[in-house]
Design a protein around this motif. Structure first.
Motif, PDB file in Angstrom:
ATOM      1  N   GLU A 123      38.665  43.365  21.192  1.00 57.25           N
ATOM      2  CA  GLU A 123      37.512  42.701  21.817  1.00 57.25           C
ATOM      3  C   GLU A 123      37.709  42.526  23.321  1.00 57.25           C
ATOM      4  O   GLU A 123      36.808  42.059  24.017  1.00 57.25           O
ATOM      5  CB  GLU A 123      37.273  41.338  21.163  1.00 57.25           C
ATOM      6  CG  GLU A 123      36.822  41.441  19.704  1.00 57.25           C
ATOM      7  CD  GLU A 123      36.610  40.077  19.086  1.00 57.25           C
ATOM      8  OE1 GLU A 123      36.677  39.056  19.827  1.00 57.25           O
ATOM      9  OE2 GLU A 123      36.371  40.015  17.870  1.00 57.25           O
ATOM     10  N   LYS A 124      38.897  42.856  23.800  1.00 58.85           N
ATOM     11  CA  LYS A 124      39.244  42.793  25.226  1.00 58.85           C
ATOM     12  C   LYS A 124      38.968  41.413  25.840  1.00 58.85           C
ATOM     13  O   LYS A 124      38.052  41.250  26.662  1.00 58.85           O
ATOM     14  CB  LYS A 124      38.495  43.885  26.001  1.00 58.85           C
ATOM     15  CG  LYS A 124      38.896  45.284  25.554  1.00 58.85           C
ATOM     16  CD  LYS A 124      38.177  46.356  26.345  1.00 58.85           C
ATOM     17  CE  LYS A 124      38.601  47.752  25.880  1.00 58.85           C
ATOM     18  NZ  LYS A 124      37.881  48.830  26.564  1.00 58.85           N
ATOM     19  N   PRO A 125      39.749  40.433  25.410  1.00 60.01           N
ATOM     20  CA  PRO A 125      39.586  39.100  26.006  1.00 60.01           C
ATOM     21  C   PRO A 125      39.872  39.146  27.502  1.00 60.01           C
ATOM     22  O   PRO A 125      40.648  39.976  27.969  1.00 60.01           O
ATOM     23  CB  PRO A 125      40.620  38.251  25.264  1.00 60.01           C
ATOM     24  CG  PRO A 125      41.640  39.233  24.784  1.00 60.01           C
ATOM     25  CD  PRO A 125      40.877  40.489  24.471  1.00 60.01           C
ATOM     26  N   ASP A 126      39.255  38.248  28.239  1.00 59.00           N
ATOM     27  CA  ASP A 126      39.437  38.234  29.692  1.00 59.00           C
ATOM     28  C   ASP A 126      40.866  37.881  30.087  1.00 59.00           C
ATOM     29  O   ASP A 126      41.401  38.394  31.070  1.00 59.00           O
ATOM     30  CB  ASP A 126      38.474  37.228  30.328  1.00 59.00           C
ATOM     31  CG  ASP A 126      37.027  37.542  29.986  1.00 59.00           C
ATOM     32  OD1 ASP A 126      36.467  38.428  30.639  1.00 59.00           O
ATOM     33  OD2 ASP A 126      36.492  36.919  29.055  1.00 59.00           O
ATOM     34  N   ILE A 127      41.480  36.975  29.307  1.00 57.53           N
ATOM     35  CA  ILE A 127      42.822  36.485  29.620  1.00 57.53           C
ATOM     36  C   ILE A 127      43.717  36.637  28.394  1.00 57.53           C
ATOM     37  O   ILE A 127      43.322  36.265  27.286  1.00 57.53           O
ATOM     38  CB  ILE A 127      42.795  34.996  30.038  1.00 57.53           C
ATOM     39  CG1 ILE A 127      41.806  34.756  31.185  1.00 57.53           C
ATOM     40  CG2 ILE A 127      44.191  34.516  30.424  1.00 57.53           C
ATOM     41  CD1 ILE A 127      41.550  33.281  31.469  1.00 57.53           C
ATOM     42  N   ILE A 128      44.903  37.166  28.611  1.00 51.13           N
ATOM     43  CA  ILE A 128      45.928  37.225  27.560  1.00 51.13           C
ATOM     44  C   ILE A 128      47.082  36.337  27.984  1.00 51.13           C
ATOM     45  O   ILE A 128      47.560  36.406  29.120  1.00 51.13           O
ATOM     46  CB  ILE A 128      46.441  38.661  27.344  1.00 51.13           C
ATOM     47  CG1 ILE A 128      45.406  39.492  26.580  1.00 51.13           C
ATOM     48  CG2 ILE A 128      47.754  38.657  26.585  1.00 51.13           C
ATOM     49  CD1 ILE A 128      45.854  40.931  26.358  1.00 51.13           C
ATOM     50  N   VAL A 129      47.523  35.475  27.060  1.00 51.14           N
ATOM     51  CA  VAL A 129      48.711  34.647  27.281  1.00 51.14           C
ATOM     52  C   VAL A 129      49.798  35.156  26.336  1.00 51.14           C
ATOM     53  O   VAL A 129      49.561  35.318  25.139  1.00 51.14           O
ATOM     54  CB  VAL A 129      48.425  33.160  26.992  1.00 51.14           C
ATOM     55  CG1 VAL A 129      49.661  32.316  27.302  1.00 51.14           C
ATOM     56  CG2 VAL A 129      47.229  32.668  27.788  1.00 51.14           C
ATOM     57  N   ALA A 130      50.992  35.423  26.864  1.00 54.74           N
ATOM     58  CA  ALA A 130      52.042  36.010  26.031  1.00 54.74           C
ATOM     59  C   ALA A 130      53.410  35.812  26.656  1.00 54.74           C
ATOM     60  O   ALA A 130      53.534  35.514  27.848  1.00 54.74           O
ATOM     61  CB  ALA A 130      51.780  37.507  25.842  1.00 54.74           C
ATOM     62  N   THR A 131      54.437  35.992  25.836  1.00 59.28           N
ATOM     63  CA  THR A 131      55.786  36.143  26.374  1.00 59.28           C
ATOM     64  C   THR A 131      55.923  37.609  26.796  1.00 59.28           C
ATOM     65  O   THR A 131      55.211  38.476  26.275  1.00 59.28           O
ATOM     66  CB  THR A 131      56.848  35.810  25.317  1.00 59.28           C
ATOM     67  OG1 THR A 131      56.698  36.695  24.200  1.00 59.28           O
ATOM     68  CG2 THR A 131      56.732  34.367  24.848  1.00 59.28           C
TER      69      THR A 131
END
Length: 490
Positions: free
Chosen positions: A130-138
């Motif tokens: 869905e291609k989120p605007d922001i990705i949070v990850a390690t």
């Protein structure tokens, strides 16, 4: 004449973000927010050093959300345009929560996904498609998705954030970061946030930032003595337990308290000891599943628990003998899965912590600062109490030298002696001796395995149920007695 501080509404921030800020009750920006947000909105790369609890997360989150809202006005297609990297899953969860709070008025326009949970990569693929605007990850988790071709930001990334940057290399992410950068475009805006600026941060800066503005706020890394009282008690290991029982049973320590120990076994030793005095506490360490860790922190913040015993594993949690090492290896090979993405004393937001007790003295001045930074946050008062044995005297001096040097005050002592006479707790000494004798090595190992098994069960087997029944999650407590030793009457 003192210069007036810049207010949120004077920064040109989108009205929807301003409304969210107002709902969060933030009346004015913190110093780091006041300096960083305008620079970020101008497109500058930023390296910011500010102490724990100074509002660094909101500083980058506000700028990222505002810029994304502006970019989307002219964007022709949906794309992943911002990546936020943190060194631990707990920090990912916290950053994601903060972003959701700030996008409450524009949630249809800005989508943010936390992909740090250790579930199958395939289960997160639909979210990423869905291609989120922001990705949070390690770093390691994002790299795994890139390798699996679930994420491609080579042509779309506009902003990169590295939070708690001073931990990224020390958590073993150097190779991951270098590979990630090869999958990013050559031009993007970057922010690095850190509590300290050392060699690791400088190395990372060279890789990530371009002509960055460096913000070093003129503030100490811990609050002033009027807000944070720092005490120490000179005592040996056996007396630590009697002291802890006395402080808690006599109500000399009041309010939410975090006890820091230096090893996982010490968590269970202290918990089993306190159980014999009718005192319940939660445990946090790297062996517990991340869902359990985040849930424990959440419930602690909600006031469900008063005490957390946390393993700040800045040193190797190793057995003392070779035979014990072999024995533990065979017993815990399947259960013990310490991961580098665990960070207890760093960055995590604990709300309204009244006291931090260094049951085991930290291994460095940085570790001391990050532990004690859990209390006296924002404008709240706090107390830090450290138990100091003879072998810790050198480390105590190192911490005091670092803090005095930072404040530029050569006369004032950072630590105050805690006025407590050991002879006054003679009665607790005898009870503590009996209680400690009951906490055998086998009792500790049994409790450790029991706790890990139970938390794994809570984390995985019941996850889908709790997703559908969130209210029942509140009934899941993490401070239940482990019953590995006989509980004495208090």
């Amino acid at each position: 004449m003192e210069e007036e501080s810049l207010q949120f509404h004077e920064m040109g921030i989108d009205d929807r973000i301003l409304d969210a800020i107002s709902k969060l009750g933030w009346s004015q920006p913190t110093p780091i927010q006041e300096k960083a947000i305008p620079l970020a909105l101008k497109g500058k790369d930023i390296l910011a050093r500010a102490r724990t609890g100074s509002g660094k997360t909101a500083a980058y989150a506000i700028a990222v959300i505002h810029k994304l809202l502006h970019l989307k006005q002219t964007a022709s297609e949906q794309a992943i345009r911002a990546v936020i990297l943190t060194p631990s899953k707990e920090l990912c969860s916290q950053s994601h929560k903060n972003i959701l709070e700030l996008t409450v008025g524009c949630s249809r326009d800005i989508k943010c996904v936390d992909i740090s949970p250790q579930v199958a990569l395939a289960s997160q693929r639909p979210l990423l498609l869905e291609k989120p605007d922001i990705i949070v990850a390690t770093p390691s988790r994002l790299l795994a998705h890139i390798r699996a071709e679930n994420v491609n930001v080579k042509n779309t990334l506009e902003m990169l954030v590295v939070d708690e940057a001073d931990l990224v290399f020390s958590f073993g992410y150097e190779a991951d970061v270098k590979e990630l950068l090869s999958n990013f475009p050559k031009i993007y805006q970057a922010f690095m946030m850190s509590a300290t600026l050392g060699e690791d941060v400088n190395s990372l800066k060279k890789l990530v930032l371009h002509n960055a503005v460096i913000l070093k706020l003129e503030e100490s890394q811990l609050p002033e003595s009027s807000q944070l009282n720092q005490y120490h008690i000179k005592c040996e290991d056996r007396d630590k337990f009697a002291l802890t029982a006395a402080l808690l049973k006599l109500n000399l320590v009041r309010g939410k308290t975090i006890f820091f120990v230096n090893a996982v076994n010490r968590c269970y030793l202290l918990k089993l000891f306190l159980e014999q005095f009718g005192i319940r506490a939660c445990i946090l360490n790297s062996e517990l599943p991340v869902n359990s860790r985040c849930h424990i922190v959440s419930q602690f913040n909600d006031g469900l628990y008063d005490y957390i015993i946390a393993a700040d594993e800045t040193i190797v949690d190793a057995p003392t003998t070779k035979s014990e090492s072999l024995n533990q290896k065979s017993k815990f090979n399947r259960l013990r899965k310490k991961n580098k993405e665990y960070g207890m004393s760093r960055g995590i937001d604990f709300y309204n912590v009244s006291n931090v007790i260094n049951f085991d003295f930290p291994q460095s001045s940085d570790a001391y600062i990050h532990r004690v930074g859990r209390t006296a946050r924002a404008d709240n008062p706090g107390t830090a109490l450290s138990f100091v044995s003879i072998k810790d005297n050198e480390k105590l001096q190192e911490v005091e030298t670092a803090l005095i040097g930072e404040n530029g005050d050569d006369e004032a002592s950072v630590f105050k002696p805690y006025n407590f006479r050991m002879e006054e707790i003679e009665g607790f000494r005898y009870r503590a001796k009996d209680a400690l004798q009951a906490v055998t090595r086998s009792a500790i190992q049994e409790a450790r395995m029991k706790d890990i098994r139970q938390e794994i069960f809570n984390s995985s087997k019941l996850q889908s149920y709790f997703d559908d029944n969130p209210h029942d999650l509140q009934a899941l407590r993490h401070d239940k007695p482990l019953h590995s030793v006989k509980v004495a009457k208090s």
